[in-house]
Design a protein around this motif. Structure first.
Motif, PDB file in Angstrom:
ATOM      1  N   ARG A   1      -4.278   7.235  -0.761  1.00  0.00           N
ATOM      2  CA  ARG A   1      -3.740   5.983  -0.638  1.00  0.00           C
ATOM      3  C   ARG A   1      -4.418   4.858  -1.369  1.00  0.00           C
TER       4      ARG A   1
ATOM      5  N   ASP B   1       0.902  -1.104  -0.030  1.00  0.00           N
ATOM      6  CA  ASP B   1       0.158  -0.058   0.132  1.00  0.00           C
ATOM      7  C   ASP B   1       0.670   1.444  -0.108  1.00  0.00           C
TER       8      ASP B   1
ATOM      9  N   LYS C   1      -3.857   0.800  -2.959  1.00  0.00           N
ATOM     10  CA  LYS C   1      -3.769  -0.626  -2.228  1.00  0.00           C
ATOM     11  C   LYS C   1      -2.854  -1.505  -3.247  1.00  0.00           C
TER      12      LYS C   1
ATOM     13  N   THR D   1      -3.036   3.212   8.251  1.00  0.00           N
ATOM     14  CA  THR D   1      -2.139   2.232   7.571  1.00  0.00           C
ATOM     15  C   THR D   1      -1.255   1.411   8.203  1.00  0.00           C
TER      16      THR D   1
END
Lengths: 489, 452
Positions: free
Chosen positions: A477, A242, A479, A385
């Motif tokens: 963010r 990520d 993935k 995270t």
């Protein structure tokens, strides 16, 4: 007399001449550009340069063919000659023509002024030079710094647009920028850190208040320390993970992977010989899941200080805001009066822009922005995270000619472990395929992290034109992204 | 009869310089006047019709004034006496506001002018109808083959003239012609680009037919695994790749500790089959025989059989490194310093066909795209292939493949060149015109594949 009043008779003469010579449509742009550039290198003033540039460009449609000619000589005789040349060029274009149908646009008779607080040309030169030199001194106070570059650029631009359809538009722009780069080298490696972003710092449609707000002197020591530390930092690992992308890097990500492919001339193949075409084919409009459902991307030429803002584009269409991707679905293109009809638009969304008076306008980005999300600030997102990498400040960028396969490097990165920033990493990079990447977006920071970044050097067209664009972005963010691909570990 | 824009003549430029020098004397400053003009007529087409057709005529008059340890610069684009005097006044205003800089040098002395005849009036005066007729012929070829043609035909002329208070005066004008073409069919394409001083030397129609053949060959590209492959690079691909290396041969890049060749002068840095000059006098090259301070250019042997032999130096860095100036200055003042703008890489005698025939398994590249440096020390660059990428197996081109992304060190690449073709003047889409050969390179690193 105002700038617009000075040239009113000249523009009318040009348009009348064009009509008399058989043009079915004509427009003329007169542009005056005053600029000031200040650059420091290490502890010295490296360059002070001012520039005053004036000229006109005349665009005609003759028997269905486009013609464009330009001149730095604004005497009546020269203008008449330039109109005749544009007509001759239009005749040549009409040898193999496609029917040109310009989408309707209301007639505008208006003066528009960009917003600013402090005219940068009223600020003493000494003040500006001192700011840059002091910032350099701060950077060089950090042991290991081998080079620093500081820069400020200011532009005051006046534009007139007049068309045979009756529009007469006068626009005034004030643009400002500043930034710095510091370098550390140990003979085996060299590292760079930039503030507030790389490749020219920050640019806005703003006055000297931008320079005051950015506080170069305060930030110089931090980036200097980072540049030196990067020399000894471990390489960014080659892994799928990520990643959280910082705001300025997100700006460039949007520019390359959303802005360019949504240019309608690219999608129609008109840019294919140079900048390329687009994977966003017309058949995908309103169908393609470009990104995840939280991804909303829009074009907005009305943002007060966005570098891609204006009152009217360079064919006299009023500035607009519209979505390109809404709830993850690709839903519109950047268009022009000529090409709007090809996607059943009755009006251009106002994206025709020219580098200066001596270039014909082409479809360009305005401010292409990612709508802020609901994931709090950057600390909140890092805290959310488990494992990943945070990357910020662009170092290099590359994307294929249909805008699928991209690879970006950033100046600096940090490991994320259990919601906290860990080790500094050097030479970070990431890559992917555009639509897969945006569908992997699962969190976007909110408006507290939102910055409209200015990009002053977008290249497109033949002969190549550079353009001012803006990109609003908060950190986001993604993935399971390929990281560390440029330097394999 | 249409009268197109023309570049200023030598006497017109000399008159501008003389007037400016005289006016500067009244201001008690030293002065340099740099005049550049570009008359660019360009016709752009796509999908077999004309999409953009322009005449561009731009002139820039740069006034640099120096007094003691101060200098300032003001640019204008109106070649009238009043406007140039205004520029001098403005530069003098700035001069009073800037701090001393002890590095500022006296302006260069008068040079013995070198004549390079690089003006073809036929090319400079090609009309819109001339260009349109050629483009129509090319689009006709495309239509005959059910292809779409897109591209650019650009002709014109450009000048550079420079004069200063030390009686230096230099003038150079050249014609230029560029034709680039992309043919497309469905989702595949092929491309060519020719550039030079003369339009009739571009061999446009034959080149267009070659592009047709490559477009047809590029149909149905197959998937291919990324990895290390032998590659055969067109001269255009070499141009766009190595464009990221040339600034590393400058004295400024050494002084700033940014060159990838730091501490490697006179050491073996590239393969023994690599020799590179900067040579404006090479018959295939373009450009003026003097730099942007008016200093005569010298031929510089940058790399001899892989050994880093020399750098290019502007006057400031020549003084710093105790070397001779080589005539490669950029317009001063300039943080980039100097640049080798007339690269000539010595080629070999292999043809592309020889390279293909000698390859068991490799990839033939027509064009690279969006090449960007990712590491300034190891000189890793990334970029994509485009417009014709082919698999070579057992000495033959067997099929088209989907485009690939590479991450490759230019230093490593130039240490594993197996074959060199004949050098030619070429220009990728993101580099200056250079004279370089096609290359066969071993173990070139492709990182990923795209979708087309």
């Amino acid at each position: 007399m105002s700038f617009g009043e000075v040239y009113k008779d000249l523009t009318q003469m040009a348009l009348t001449t064009a009509k008399q010579l058989g043009a079915s449509y004509a427009d003329i742009r007169i542009v005056e550009n005053l600029s000031q550039s200040i650059e420091t290198k290490n502890l010295e003033l490296a360059r002070i340069n001012e520039n005053k540039n004036l000229g006109c460009g005349i665009r005609v449609i003759y028997n269905g063919g486009w013609g464009f000619a330009s001149s730095y000589d604004l005497s009546p005789n020269s203008i008449k000659k330039t109109v005749k040349l544009a007509i001759e060029i239009g005749k040549a274009s009409s040898l193999f023509k496609e029917k040109i149908q310009l989408a309707d646009e209301p007639v505008h008779k208006v003066t528009w002024q960009s917003q600013y607080q402090k005219n940068p040309f009223d600020i003493p030169l000494e003040t500006k030079i001192n700011e840059l030199i002091l910032a350099s001194e701060k950077a060089h106070s950090v042991k290991g710094i081998t080079l620093s570059l500081g820069f400020m650029h200011f532009i005051a631009e006046k534009e007139i647009f007049a068309s045979s359809q009756g529009s007469y538009i006068e626009q005034h722009f004030i643009k400002s920028s500043c930034g710095m780069e510091v370098y550390a080298s140990n003979g085996n490696d060299q590292q760079r850190r930039s503030y507030p972003s790389s490749f020219g710092g920050q640019w806005e449609l703003a006055g000297y208040e931008l320079v005051e707000r950015l506080k170069l002197i305060d930030h110089a020591p931090k980036i200097a320390v980072e540049a030196v530390k990067l020399l000894e930092a471990p390489l960014c690992p080659t892994t799928n993970c990520d990643i959280i992308i910082g705001s300025s890097q997100m700006g460039l990500q949007i520019h390359e992977s959303c802005g360019h492919p949504s240019e309608l001339d690219r999608a129609l193949g008109e840019e294919i010989n140079y900048a390329g075409d687009s994977f966003l084919k017309l058949a995908l409009l309103n169908k393609l899941h470009y990104g995840s459902s939280i991804v909303n991307l829009f074009a907005d030429a009305t943002i007060p200080h966005g570098l891609g803002s204006f009152g009217y584009d360079d064919e006299g269409v009023a500035a607009q805001k519209f979505y390109l991707v809404q709830d993850g679905i690709f839903c519109n293109y950047l268009s022009s009066r000529e090409l709007a009809g090809s996607i059943d638009l009755t009006r251009s969304n106002g994206c025709m822009r020219a580098q200066s008076w001596n270039y014909t306008p082409i479809i360009r980005m305005t401010n292409i922005c990612l709508e802020p999300g609901k994931s709090g600030n950057l600390n909140d997102l890092i805290g959310d995270t488990k494992n990943g990498i945070y990357m910020e400040t662009n170092k290099s960028w590359s994307i294929d000619q249909k805008r699928y396969n991209f690879q970006f490097s950033t100046e600096i990165a940090y490991e994320i472990k259990d919601g906290k920033l860990g080790r500094m990493l050097k030479n970070p990079s990431y890559g992917g395929i555009t639509s897969e990447f945006w569908n992997a977006c699962d969190a976007i920071c909110d408006e507290t992290e939102y910055v409209v970044w200015g990009v002053p050097n977008c290249g497109k067209g033949q002969p190549s034109q550079t353009m001012w664009t803006g990109h609003g972005a908060s950190p986001a963010r993604f993935k399971n992204i390929k990281a560390g691909i440029a330097h394999k570990v | 009869m249409l009268t197109q824009s023309q570049c200023k003549t030598m006497s017109q430029c000399k008159s501008i310089v003389d007037l400016a020098v005289e006016y500067a004397k009244t201001k008690n400053v030293e002065i340099e006047i740099l005049i550049s003009q570009n008359v660019d007529n360009n016709s752009r087409f796509a999908n077999n019709h004309m999409t953009q057709n322009q005449n561009m005529n731009e002139i820039d008059i740069s006034v640099r004034v120096i007094k003691g340890q101060k200098q300032a610069k003001y640019n204008v684009n109106q070649p009238s006496k009043d406007i140039i005097n205004f520029a001098i006044d403005e530069a003098c205003r700035l001069l009073k506001l800037v701090p001393d800089n002890p590095a500022i040098m006296e302006l260069p002395q008068a040079q013995t002018s070198v004549n390079l005849d690089r003006l073809d009036n036929t090319t400079a005066n090609l009309t819109p109808i001339d260009r349109a007729s050629t483009i129509e012929e090319v689009t006709h070829i495309a239509k005959q083959n059910n292809l779409m043609a897109s591209g650019l035909y650009e002709t014109g002329s450009n000048l550079i003239a420079i004069g200063n208070s030390n009686n230096l005066f230099q003038y150079f004008v050249q014609s230029n012609a560029t034709f680039s073409l992309t043919m497309t069919c469905d989702n595949v394409s092929s491309w060519m680009k020719g550039t030079g001083l003369k339009a009739d030397k571009l061999d446009i129609i034959n080149q267009a037919k070659h592009v047709v053949n490559n477009t047809l060959l590029a149909q149905n590209p197959c998937d291919i695994d990324p990895g290390h492959y032998t590659v055969i690079l067109s001269a255009e691909a070499v141009s766009d790749l190595l464009g990221n290396l040339w600034w590393d041969f400058t004295a400024t890049s050494f002084r700033d500790k940014r060159s990838c060749f730091l501490d490697k002068l006179h050491k073996q840095v590239l393969g023994k089959n690599i020799t590179i000059y900067d040579d404006v006098f090479n018959k295939m090259q373009l450009g003026a025989p003097f730099d942007d301070e008016g200093v005569n250019k010298k031929q510089v042997l940058l790399v001899k059989n892989g050994v880093l032999n020399s750098l290019v130096y502007n006057r400031l860095n020549a003084q710093f490194f105790k070397e001779e100036a080589t005539g490669h200055s950029l317009p001063q003042p300039n943080v980039m310093g100097e640049y080798p703008a007339n690269i000539v890489m010595v080629g070999g005698d292999s043809s592309i066909e020889d390279m293909i025939a000698s390859t068991d398994r490799g990839i033939l590249l027509t064009r690279v795209w969006y090449v960007r440096e990712v590491d300034p020390t190891s000189k890793i660059v990334t970029g994509m292939t485009r417009d014709g990428t082919f698999l070579v197996e057992n000495g033959k081109v067997t099929k088209a493949v989907k485009n690939l992304r590479f991450n490759e060190s230019l230093l490593e690449m130039l240490n594993k060149v197996e074959m060199l073709g004949k050098a030619k003047l070429t220009q990728g889409e993101e580099s200056n015109p250079v004279v370089v050969p096609p290359l066969k390179v071993a173990y070139f690193n492709f990182e990923s594949v795209t979708k087309f």
